[in-house]
Each structure stands twice: as structure tokens, then as C-alpha cells.
Scaffold this motif. Structure first.
Motif, PDB file in Angstrom:
ATOM      1  N   ALA A  41       0.924  -1.198   0.085  1.00  0.00           N
ATOM      2  CA  ALA A  41      -0.125   0.281  -0.072  1.00  0.00           C
ATOM      3  C   ALA A  41       0.895   1.396  -0.014  1.00  0.00           C
ATOM      4  O   ALA A  41       0.503   2.305  -0.779  1.00  0.00           O
ATOM      5  CB  ALA A  41      -0.702   0.040   1.133  1.00  0.00           C
ATOM      6  N   ALA A  42       2.080   1.506   0.845  1.00  0.00           N
ATOM      7  CA  ALA A  42       2.707   2.387   0.953  1.00  0.00           C
ATOM      8  C   ALA A  42       3.476   2.690  -0.551  1.00  0.00           C
ATOM      9  O   ALA A  42       3.729   3.680  -0.916  1.00  0.00           O
ATOM     10  CB  ALA A  42       3.851   2.087   2.108  1.00  0.00           C
ATOM     11  N   ALA A  43       4.047   1.429  -1.264  1.00  0.00           N
ATOM     12  CA  ALA A  43       4.547   1.662  -2.573  1.00  0.00           C
ATOM     13  C   ALA A  43       3.655   2.121  -3.614  1.00  0.00           C
ATOM     14  O   ALA A  43       4.309   2.968  -4.515  1.00  0.00           O
ATOM     15  CB  ALA A  43       4.980   0.424  -2.575  1.00  0.00           C
ATOM     16  N   LEU A  44       2.404   1.576  -3.423  1.00  0.00           N
ATOM     17  CA  LEU A  44       1.524   2.049  -4.525  1.00  0.00           C
ATOM     18  C   LEU A  44       1.342   3.572  -4.121  1.00  0.00           C
ATOM     19  O   LEU A  44       1.006   4.600  -5.116  1.00  0.00           O
ATOM     20  CB  LEU A  44      -0.043   1.467  -4.068  1.00  0.00           C
ATOM     21  CG  LEU A  44       0.173   0.064  -4.904  1.00  0.00           C
ATOM     22  CD1 LEU A  44      -1.293  -0.700  -4.594  1.00  0.00           C
ATOM     23  CD2 LEU A  44       0.336   0.157  -6.365  1.00  0.00           C
ATOM     24  N   ARG A  45       1.267   4.308  -2.992  1.00  0.00           N
ATOM     25  CA  ARG A  45       0.933   5.510  -2.502  1.00  0.00           C
ATOM     26  C   ARG A  45       2.332   6.455  -3.183  1.00  0.00           C
ATOM     27  O   ARG A  45       2.112   7.512  -3.748  1.00  0.00           O
ATOM     28  CB  ARG A  45       0.810   5.952  -1.291  1.00  0.00           C
ATOM     29  CG  ARG A  45      -0.819   5.564  -0.631  1.00  0.00           C
ATOM     30  CD  ARG A  45      -0.869   6.023   0.691  1.00  0.00           C
ATOM     31  NE  ARG A  45       0.034   5.421   1.605  1.00  0.00           N
ATOM     32  CZ  ARG A  45      -0.053   4.316   2.493  1.00  0.00           C
ATOM     33  NH1 ARG A  45      -1.237   3.510   2.198  1.00  0.00           N
ATOM     34  NH2 ARG A  45       0.734   4.002   3.233  1.00  0.00           N
ATOM     35  N   ALA A  46       3.426   5.877  -2.696  1.00  0.00           N
ATOM     36  CA  ALA A  46       4.558   6.189  -3.464  1.00  0.00           C
ATOM     37  C   ALA A  46       4.559   6.666  -4.854  1.00  0.00           C
ATOM     38  O   ALA A  46       5.077   7.551  -5.261  1.00  0.00           O
ATOM     39  CB  ALA A  46       5.666   5.919  -2.613  1.00  0.00           C
ATOM     40  N   LYS A  47       4.356   5.480  -5.558  1.00  0.00           N
ATOM     41  CA  LYS A  47       4.365   5.495  -7.064  1.00  0.00           C
ATOM     42  C   LYS A  47       3.368   6.809  -7.502  1.00  0.00           C
ATOM     43  O   LYS A  47       3.729   7.452  -8.413  1.00  0.00           O
ATOM     44  CB  LYS A  47       4.161   4.146  -7.531  1.00  0.00           C
ATOM     45  CG  LYS A  47       4.083   3.955  -8.962  1.00  0.00           C
ATOM     46  CD  LYS A  47       5.566   3.937  -9.262  1.00  0.00           C
ATOM     47  CE  LYS A  47       6.069   3.671 -10.871  1.00  0.00           C
ATOM     48  NZ  LYS A  47       7.391   3.507 -11.125  1.00  0.00           N
ATOM     49  N   ALA A  48       2.390   6.539  -7.033  1.00  0.00           N
ATOM     50  CA  ALA A  48       1.300   7.616  -7.540  1.00  0.00           C
ATOM     51  C   ALA A  48       1.732   9.146  -7.266  1.00  0.00           C
ATOM     52  O   ALA A  48       1.661   9.984  -8.035  1.00  0.00           O
ATOM     53  CB  ALA A  48      -0.101   7.477  -6.736  1.00  0.00           C
ATOM     54  N   ALA A  49       2.194   9.299  -6.195  1.00  0.00           N
ATOM     55  CA  ALA A  49       2.994  10.740  -5.471  1.00  0.00           C
ATOM     56  C   ALA A  49       4.021  10.841  -6.306  1.00  0.00           C
ATOM     57  O   ALA A  49       4.228  12.163  -6.603  1.00  0.00           O
ATOM     58  CB  ALA A  49       3.524  10.484  -4.134  1.00  0.00           C
ATOM     59  N   SER A  50       4.943  10.109  -7.013  1.00  0.00           N
ATOM     60  CA  SER A  50       6.192  10.276  -7.693  1.00  0.00           C
ATOM     61  C   SER A  50       5.760  11.133  -8.998  1.00  0.00           C
ATOM     62  O   SER A  50       6.447  11.916  -9.637  1.00  0.00           O
ATOM     63  CB  SER A  50       7.016   9.047  -7.905  1.00  0.00           C
ATOM     64  OG  SER A  50       6.195   8.295  -8.822  1.00  0.00           O
ATOM     65  N   ARG A  51       4.394  10.750  -9.579  1.00  0.00           N
ATOM     66  CA  ARG A  51       3.956  11.284 -10.781  1.00  0.00           C
ATOM     67  C   ARG A  51       3.838  12.789 -10.449  1.00  0.00           C
ATOM     68  O   ARG A  51       3.902  13.674 -11.710  1.00  0.00           O
ATOM     69  CB  ARG A  51       2.928  10.601 -11.152  1.00  0.00           C
ATOM     70  CG  ARG A  51       3.059   9.101 -11.802  1.00  0.00           C
ATOM     71  CD  ARG A  51       1.906   8.506 -12.201  1.00  0.00           C
ATOM     72  NE  ARG A  51       1.600   9.018 -13.579  1.00  0.00           N
ATOM     73  CZ  ARG A  51       0.187   8.543 -14.133  1.00  0.00           C
ATOM     74  NH1 ARG A  51      -0.615   8.009 -13.374  1.00  0.00           N
ATOM     75  NH2 ARG A  51      -0.128   9.401 -15.340  1.00  0.00           N
ATOM     76  N   VAL A  52       3.039  13.065  -9.614  1.00  0.00           N
ATOM     77  CA  VAL A  52       2.850  14.362  -9.193  1.00  0.00           C
ATOM     78  C   VAL A  52       3.999  15.061  -8.816  1.00  0.00           C
ATOM     79  O   VAL A  52       4.282  16.395  -9.192  1.00  0.00           O
ATOM     80  CB  VAL A  52       2.008  14.600  -7.836  1.00  0.00           C
ATOM     81  CG1 VAL A  52       1.740  15.997  -7.605  1.00  0.00           C
ATOM     82  CG2 VAL A  52       0.537  13.737  -8.187  1.00  0.00           C
ATOM     83  N   LEU A  53       5.012  14.675  -8.173  1.00  0.00           N
ATOM     84  CA  LEU A  53       6.283  15.296  -7.501  1.00  0.00           C
ATOM     85  C   LEU A  53       7.204  15.654  -8.626  1.00  0.00           C
ATOM     86  O   LEU A  53       7.800  16.778  -8.857  1.00  0.00           O
ATOM     87  CB  LEU A  53       7.008  14.418  -6.513  1.00  0.00           C
ATOM     88  CG  LEU A  53       6.444  14.215  -5.246  1.00  0.00           C
ATOM     89  CD1 LEU A  53       7.182  13.173  -4.388  1.00  0.00           C
ATOM     90  CD2 LEU A  53       6.525  15.370  -4.408  1.00  0.00           C
ATOM     91  N   ARG A  54       7.304  14.874  -9.659  1.00  0.00           N
ATOM     92  CA  ARG A  54       8.066  15.119 -10.819  1.00  0.00           C
ATOM     93  C   ARG A  54       7.832  16.374 -11.860  1.00  0.00           C
ATOM     94  O   ARG A  54       8.389  16.824 -12.367  1.00  0.00           O
ATOM     95  CB  ARG A  54       8.483  14.012 -11.983  1.00  0.00           C
ATOM     96  CG  ARG A  54       7.132  13.576 -12.511  1.00  0.00           C
ATOM     97  CD  ARG A  54       7.129  12.474 -13.523  1.00  0.00           C
ATOM     98  NE  ARG A  54       7.960  12.704 -14.583  1.00  0.00           N
ATOM     99  CZ  ARG A  54       9.361  12.194 -14.711  1.00  0.00           C
ATOM    100  NH1 ARG A  54       9.763  11.209 -13.828  1.00  0.00           N
ATOM    101  NH2 ARG A  54       9.977  12.384 -15.741  1.00  0.00           N
ATOM    102  N   THR A  55       6.509  16.935 -11.353  1.00  0.00           N
ATOM    103  CA  THR A  55       5.997  17.928 -12.154  1.00  0.00           C
ATOM    104  C   THR A  55       5.828  19.286 -11.129  1.00  0.00           C
ATOM    105  O   THR A  55       5.660  20.461 -12.053  1.00  0.00           O
ATOM    106  CB  THR A  55       4.668  17.781 -12.828  1.00  0.00           C
ATOM    107  OG1 THR A  55       3.712  17.530 -11.744  1.00  0.00           O
ATOM    108  CG2 THR A  55       4.729  16.698 -13.689  1.00  0.00           C
ATOM    109  N   LEU A  56       6.289  19.265 -10.013  1.00  0.00           N
ATOM    110  CA  LEU A  56       6.007  20.289  -9.042  1.00  0.00           C
ATOM    111  C   LEU A  56       7.089  21.105  -9.523  1.00  0.00           C
ATOM    112  O   LEU A  56       8.176  21.052  -9.549  1.00  0.00           O
ATOM    113  CB  LEU A  56       5.965  19.879  -7.645  1.00  0.00           C
ATOM    114  CG  LEU A  56       4.822  19.006  -7.171  1.00  0.00           C
ATOM    115  CD1 LEU A  56       5.099  18.759  -5.715  1.00  0.00           C
ATOM    116  CD2 LEU A  56       3.523  19.889  -7.079  1.00  0.00           C
TER     117      LEU A  56
END
Length: 417
Positions: free
Chosen positions: A12-27
Motif C-alpha cells: 500500500a505504501a509503495a502504491l501511494r509513493a508511486k502515485a505521488a512520484s508522478r505528481v512530484l516530478r512536475t512540481l
């Protein structure tokens, strides 16, 4: 999305991190910097809460008979909390590596070619004891646009939980996506899952003792950036200034013995006239010396050294001492026993310095300076994930640029091949 059925502890943590990484790369940089500042302020504001959790961890470690050098790595106080908060503030002042153009050119066919820095994605970090790594890792990953999966040691789990609660709350209030930093369970099984989370985790970085690093390198199906032990040497050349030599050797050994850039072996040219004074200074500072026959003859109380001493990262007030015939013999000793972390020379001879810096294979080589300077903060990089002793992608302190990879952006005007 990758299958997480085999990852019951971290899925579950890995899935949240994967989703977050797609947002972080564009911040944008401003958003990341504002979050870092907010996280730093929150750490200081909630110091009492953090220290209460840390006190429980320290008490449990001492009750388990943990060596004091390791307890020191675990322990926080108000000053250390301010220090880790300041490390986040220093990251705000550093350039954002994301989007930097590493190189670019216009090809003969008119295509515009740019190699651009981009985040790695999801970075898993496995580390031991030191809770400051929790904050450093979260901050470095955020500034470089990565999500962080942190697996600290069981001994610091209470402290790390408190730190992550502060960081996550402050970061999300500042506009970061949920899952930008996640703390994994502190058990052996969680490490195994992390090492097998290929497709969800882009890189794993181990930071700790030899057994931890070897396990990660041996078992991981995820790419690894290897950090290593610090069996660091200081070589004192025949041309060395006595006062400089004493200052560098003492600082390298005694400034803080529980860290990887502390010197563990002293190599001294046989023609150095101040050897007795140097060994006396170390002994006077409380260092237990383990030396060869020549070192034992130069100072009373030097214990006999064995191959185990040459190979040992003491992380304590112990130091191995060997007297060498010349600089090539010092280089041979280092080549056999060094872990490739940091090596130092004290010398006035330009030739000796040139031969040493060319002949030593290490992530950092110090000339007339303490080994304690091998550090991301001291190098001006801000906080660091660790010191990489490998030779691919990144070597030395792992700062912001080392937490990125690159993408080629090729722009044409209807070009076809």
C-alpha cells in the motif's frame, strides 16, 4: 500498475509513493521549497514530541546492551533537531536539479537535442539507527522530485514514526501529494519486500553496516546505489608539517568516532621524526592504538595489530597504526584494506600529493585536511543520503544531482527518418 500481492507489508505504501512520484516530478521549485521550509518549522515546533519518542528508543537500546557508539547515532537532543531542520532549510537555498540541461546540441539534420535531469521516481532507502537520516532522505528526495520509501531500524522506529508524522502533515498542508514520504515497517521481511518491488520502486539505497549493505546488493531485484563502510586511512608523509599532521590526524580520528568518515588507520612514513609525539597525542586523547612493531617501539601501550585491525571499521576510540617504508607501500596497504570511502594525505611535497591523489582509488581524497570533511553538507551539497563507494552513476556524497537521472528531449519540425 504493478502487482502488490507479494508485498503485504509495503504494498500500500509503495502504491501511494508511486502515485505521488508522478505528481512530484512536475512540481515547481517554489512549491517544493515552501514545503521544505514548512517541514523544518514543524520539526522545531514539535521538538518535545520528537524527543519524547527518541528518549524511549534510547532507553530501550541501552536496556538491550547496545554499544554507546550506536546509541550516540540514535540519540537526538534539541540541538540535533535544530540541526536536521536547518539541513532542510539549506536545501531550500540549493538549486533544483530537475530540468537542468546536462548537454545539448543541434544535430546536422536540424534536430535539437537536450539531455535533461529528471527525478529517479520512487527511492527506497534502508538505513540503521540514525534518525537524522529520516529527515535528510525525505528532504533530498522531495527537492529532487522523488517519492521516498524509508525503512529505518527497529531501534529508531518510535523516533522515525514521530518524525514522519511531522514531515507528512507539514508537507501535505504545503501542497505535496499524500505518499510523498512513507515509513515502512522495521522488520526483516519489509526489507525483502522492498528489494523485490521492481516496477514500484526505481532504486534502493542502503546506508549502514556491512551486513545490511551486502544483503541489499545480493538480494535486490531493484537497481541499487551502493554506499559503503568507511575504513578510512590517513597517510603522514616524511614531508608533513608536524602541527598540521597532529591536527588532521586527531580530528580525523576523535571528532566523532561513530561515523563512516572517521579515520580508522594511520600510516606513517618511517622517516617522520615526530612519530612519538603523534602517537602520544592520540593516546592522550583517549585513543587505543593497535600497531605494528615499529609503532609499538615508538610509544608504550600500543597493542599488537593483526590483519583484523587493518580490516576493521572500529567506529570507536581505536586506531590501527602502521609504519611504512615509503609512499608506494602506503598505497599498497590502502589498496588492500580500504573500502573506497575516504583517504587522506598530510604532506608538503607536491610530488607526494600528486602521487597519492593519482594512486588512491576512493570516493574522496583529502590533502592536508581531515577525513571528516567527506560529507554532503561540508561539500556544500546540503544534506546527503550517504556516501556512495561504487563507481556507476554516483560516487561520493549523494546529494541532489545524484538523485536524478536524465531524459533526452529531441525536438524537430516534422523530421522523419
Amino acid at each position: 500498475m504493478s502487482d502488490v500481492s507479494g508485498l503485504p507489508l509495503i504494498g500500500a505504501a509503495a502504491l501511494r509513493a508511486k502515485a505521488a512520484s508522478r505528481v512530484l516530478r512536475t512540481l515547481p521549485t517554489d512549491t517544493k521549497d515552501a514545503a521544505l521550509a514548512a517541514m523544518a518549522e514543524a520539526l522545531v515546533d514539535r521538538t518535545d514530541e520528537i524527543l519524547a519518542a527518541n528518549a524511549a528508543d534510547v532507553a530501550a537500546a541501552r536496556a538491550d546492551g547496545t554499544p554507546e557508539a550506536i546509541v550516540d547515532r540514535l540519540r537526538l537532543d534539541a540541538g540535533r533537531v535544530v540541526g536536521v531542520a536547518d539541513a532542510l532549510r539549506q536545501l531550500v537555498a540549493l538549486p533544483d536539479p530537475v530540468g537542468d540541461v546536462v548537454r545539448g546540441s543541434r544535430l546536422p539534420n536540424g534536430l535539437e537535442l537536450k539531455q535533461v535531469r529528471v527525478p529517479l521516481g520512487v527511492v527506497g532507502i534502508v538505513y540503521e539507527a540514525r534518525p537524522n537520516v529520516t529527515v535528510d532522505a525525505a528532504g533530498l528526495c522531495l527537492k529532487s522530485g522523488n517519492a521516498a520509501l524509508l525503512r529505518g531500524s527497529a531501534s529508531a522506529f518510535g523516533t522515525n514514526t514521530a518524525l514522519l508524522a511531522v514531515l507528512a502533515e507539514a508537507g501535505e498542508k504545503a501542497g505535496l501529494p499524500a505518499g510523498f514520504v512513507e515509513l515502512l515497517p522495521a522488520d526483516r521481511a519489509s526489507v525483502g519486500e522492498l528489494l523485490n518491488a521492481r516496477g514500484l520502486v526505481d532504486v534502493v539505497i542502503p546506508r549502514g553496516g556491512a551486513s545490511l549493505i551486502q544483503r541489499v546488493v545480493r538480494e535486490s531485484r531493484v537497481p541499487v546505489i551502493e554506499t559503503g563502510e568507511g575504513n578510512c586511512h590517513v597517510y603522514v608523509d616524511a614531508s608533513a608539517d608536524p602541527e598540521i599532521a597532529e591536527a588532521v590526524v586527531l580530528n580525523s580520528k576523535t571528532h566523532r568516532v561513530s561515523v563512516c568518515n572517521s579515520a580508522e588507520t594511520l600510516l606513517v612514513h618511517r622517516d617522520v621524526p615526530f612519530l612519538p609525539r603523534l602517537l602520544a597525542a592520540l593516546a592522550g586523547a583517549g585513543v587505543t592504538l593497535h600497531g605494528d612493531d615499529a609503532a609499538r617501539a615508538a610509544h608504550d601501550g600500543v597493542q599488537p595489530a593483526t590483519d583484523e585491525d587493518w580490516a576493521t571499521e572500529y567506529l570507536s576510540m581505536d586506531m590501527a597504526v602502521r609504519i611504512v617504508d615509503d609512499l608506494p607501500q602506503a598505497l599498497d596497504h590502502i589498496a588492500r584494506w580500504s573500502t573506497g570511502h575516504t583517504e587522506a594525505i598530510v604532506a608538503d611535497s607536491a610530488r607526494a600529493v600528486a602521487e597519492f591523489t593519482a594512486g588512491v582509488d576512493a570516493a574522496a581524497v583529502l590533502v592536508n585536511a581531515s577525513t571528516r570533511f567527506t560529507d554532503g553538507g561540508e561539500f556544500g551539497f546540503g544534506a546527503e543520503i550517504g556516501i556512495s563507494t561504487q563507481k556507476l552513476h554516483a560516487r561520493g556524497p549523494l546529494g541532489l544531482p545524484e538523485l536524478t537521472t536524465t531524459t533526452y528531449v529531441v525536438t524537430g519540425s516534422g523530421h522523419t527518418r
